[in-house]
Scaffold this active site. Structure first.
Site, short mmCIF file in Angstrom:
data_model
loop_
_atom_site.label_atom_id
_atom_site.label_comp_id
_atom_site.label_asym_id
_atom_site.label_seq_id
_atom_site.Cartn_x
_atom_site.Cartn_y
_atom_site.Cartn_z
CD GLU A 1 -8.10 -8.36 -1.55
OE1 GLU A 1 -7.79 -9.55 -1.36
OE2 GLU A 1 -9.20 -8.00 -2.02
CB CYS B 1 -5.73 -11.73 1.13
SG CYS B 1 -7.32 -11.91 0.31
#
Length: 506
Positions: free
Chosen positions: A228, A262
């Site tokens: 990720e 994120c």
């Protein structure tokens, strides 16, 4: 290795630097205990994960204290990490048995019904987890808990900027008397590289540049991985949106954890008819945010950036935008204390500016006017990243239509981060935002397993199967005729003459 509070610069703890040889030794030890951990089954592992959940609940205030000391988060943000970990532990502990149960797929053809088909899920022996500094407890929980529930042993390397919360998590695992299948190693790049070099599966969260190096290292070893990586998440505000909700939601989505998320909102596209009104509302919402360092009392909404390097990135993005013609409607500069940067709204920006093209990971919201929905979608998709996005509209059908046009792993309609708190949904990035996905129901735990296919006869077996040696063209013709009858369409199913010609000759 010294750990410092970014708001004050004071030392709040030290951790050892684990060298590569010690990482390799830790993985070897984990391998000794993993078979027994796998053998107790998902229900046996459930009891240990629920004991850890109890420990997290009982130690929530202390964990928040530690987390604040290394991040300077507001108290509310610091309490979210352990609460999130508690929820996640319960989710995987209680569902692992179902998620890891054998699958029995249906045969693809009536001819295949002579076999019983089974797919089992066997864990990788040692999973390596490398986590970033923005959520020092929640990030490890996201990956460590499902891997443990799957039956793997886990070695965790937290960010060198914020390792103390991960050390506390390992302390909790030891305090409940759990089997020694979870270890934390601390250090910088060399320590992380050793984790990648010694484990059987790697889960990494962090920058795209580092993720690319990890992918290459895993490919060299033929080891699976999940990444990720960066994000530059767009928000689209359509003219029919509830502008008050959109302004408050996007302010939260861009400023939560000082923008160090994120899936933080980092670009905003607003349809022209409501642009001025929305900018006014967003500016007011951001300007009203309280910023500063909390103790156990909650007084602030936005904390400090994680380190000086992150502060420099945010400051550069804002300064470059202003130099290129952008305008600041609120904020726009460091506070002068620690690594605090004022919550900032930028307008008159475009895609040539670093504040729009590059991941900022800070408390800034660049806002752009667009003519219509099509332009908003085109600009939202004009990015190397594709982690998540949001659409703000009063028309649910329109929102879903726009969502399906966006190049993002997750899209939230009239909300931000909603997918993060729904563990049944996959969380994964497209483009340079990553490879693979976190959770997603059964897939979130099965990713730490190897699927094994098992076939077994349903009927009494013969001495030799039809296709075994020696080859016989007559048997082949019979088999092909049966396969076409079962799987082809139209007259091709019963064209026996064409099948017979496979024998050759007349």
């Amino acid at each position: 290795m010294d750990v410092r509070n970014p708001a004050t610069g004071e030392s709040v703890g030290t951790v050892p630097v684990t060298d590569p040889d010690d990482v390799a030794a830790a993985v070897r030890e984990l391998r000794l205990y993993q078979p027994e951990w796998e053998a107790i089954g998902p229900n046996g592992r459930k009891e240990w994960l629920l004991k850890l959940q109890d420990w997290l609940i009982d130690n929530t205030e202390h964990l928040a204290d530690v987390l604040q000391s290394e991040t300077a988060k507001p108290r509310v943000d610091a309490l979210i990490d352990p609460a999130f970990a508690v929820d996640l532990a319960g989710y995987y502990a209680r569902r692992a048995a179902k998620f890891l149960g054998d699958d029995h797929p249906s045969p693809h053809s009536p001819l295949a019904r002579v076999k019983a088909l089974t797919v089992t899920y066997r864990p990788y022996q040692v999973v390596g987890v490398i986590t970033p500094w923005n959520f020092p407890l929640a990030m490890p929980a996201i990956d460590v808990f499902p891997a443990l529930a799957a039956g793997a042993a886990v070695i965790l390397k937290p960010s060198e900027v914020t390792p103390l919360s991960a050390v506390e998590l390992a302390r909790g695992w030891a305090e409940i008397g759990a089997p020694p299948v979870f270890k934390v190693v601390t250090g910088a790049g060399a320590t992380g590289a050793a984790v990648v070099d010694n484990t059987d599966y790697v889960q990494f969260t962090g920058s795209t540049a580092t993720g690319r190096k990890i992918a290459q290292a895993c490919a060299d070893r033929m080891v699976p991985y999940s990444l990720e990586l960066g994000g530059k998440d767009p928000a689209i505000v359509l003219a029919d949106a509830d502008l008050d909700r959109a302004a408050h939601g996007i302010a939260f989505g861009g400023m939560f954890n000082a923008g160090q998320v994120c899936i933080s909102v980092e670009r905003v596209y607003v349809e022209a008819p409501v642009y001025d009104e929305f900018v006014e509302k967003l500016t007011a919402a951001v300007a009203a945010l309280r910023q500063g360092a909390d103790d156990r009392e909650s007084r602030n909404d936005v904390g400090a950036l994680a380190n000086e390097n992150q502060l420099r990135i945010v400051e550069r993005h804002v300064n470059e935008a202003v130099a290129a013609g952008a305008r600041v409607t609120t904020g726009g500069k460091p506070t002068g204390v620690g690594t605090f940067f004022e919550p900032t709204v930028l307008v008159d920006v475009d895609h040539s500016m670093s504040c729009v093209a590059e991941e900022t990971f800070g408390p800034t919201l660049p806002v752009m006017k667009v003519a219509d929905e099509d332009e908003a979608v085109r600009l939202a998709n004009d990015s190397i990243y594709g982690l998540s996005a949001s659409v703000w509209t009063g028309d649910k059908t329109r929102g879903e239509r726009v969502a399906r046009r966006l190049n993002a792993g997750a899209v939230n309609i009239n909300d931000v981060f909603a997918n993060l708190f729904n563990f049944a949904m996959p969380m994964g990035g497209w483009g340079k935002s990553g490879v693979g996905a976190r959770w997603g129901g059964a897939a979130g735990i099965r990713k730490y397993c190897r699927a094994q296919a098992i076939t077994a006869p349903k009927l009494p077996t013969m001495t030799k199967e039809l296709f075994w040696f020696p080859y016989d063209m007559n048997k082949l013709v019979v088999a092909v005729a049966a396969m076409r009858l079962a799987g082809a369409r139209g007259l091709r199913r019963v064209d026996l003459a064409k099948v017979w010609r496979l024998k050759g000759g007349k």
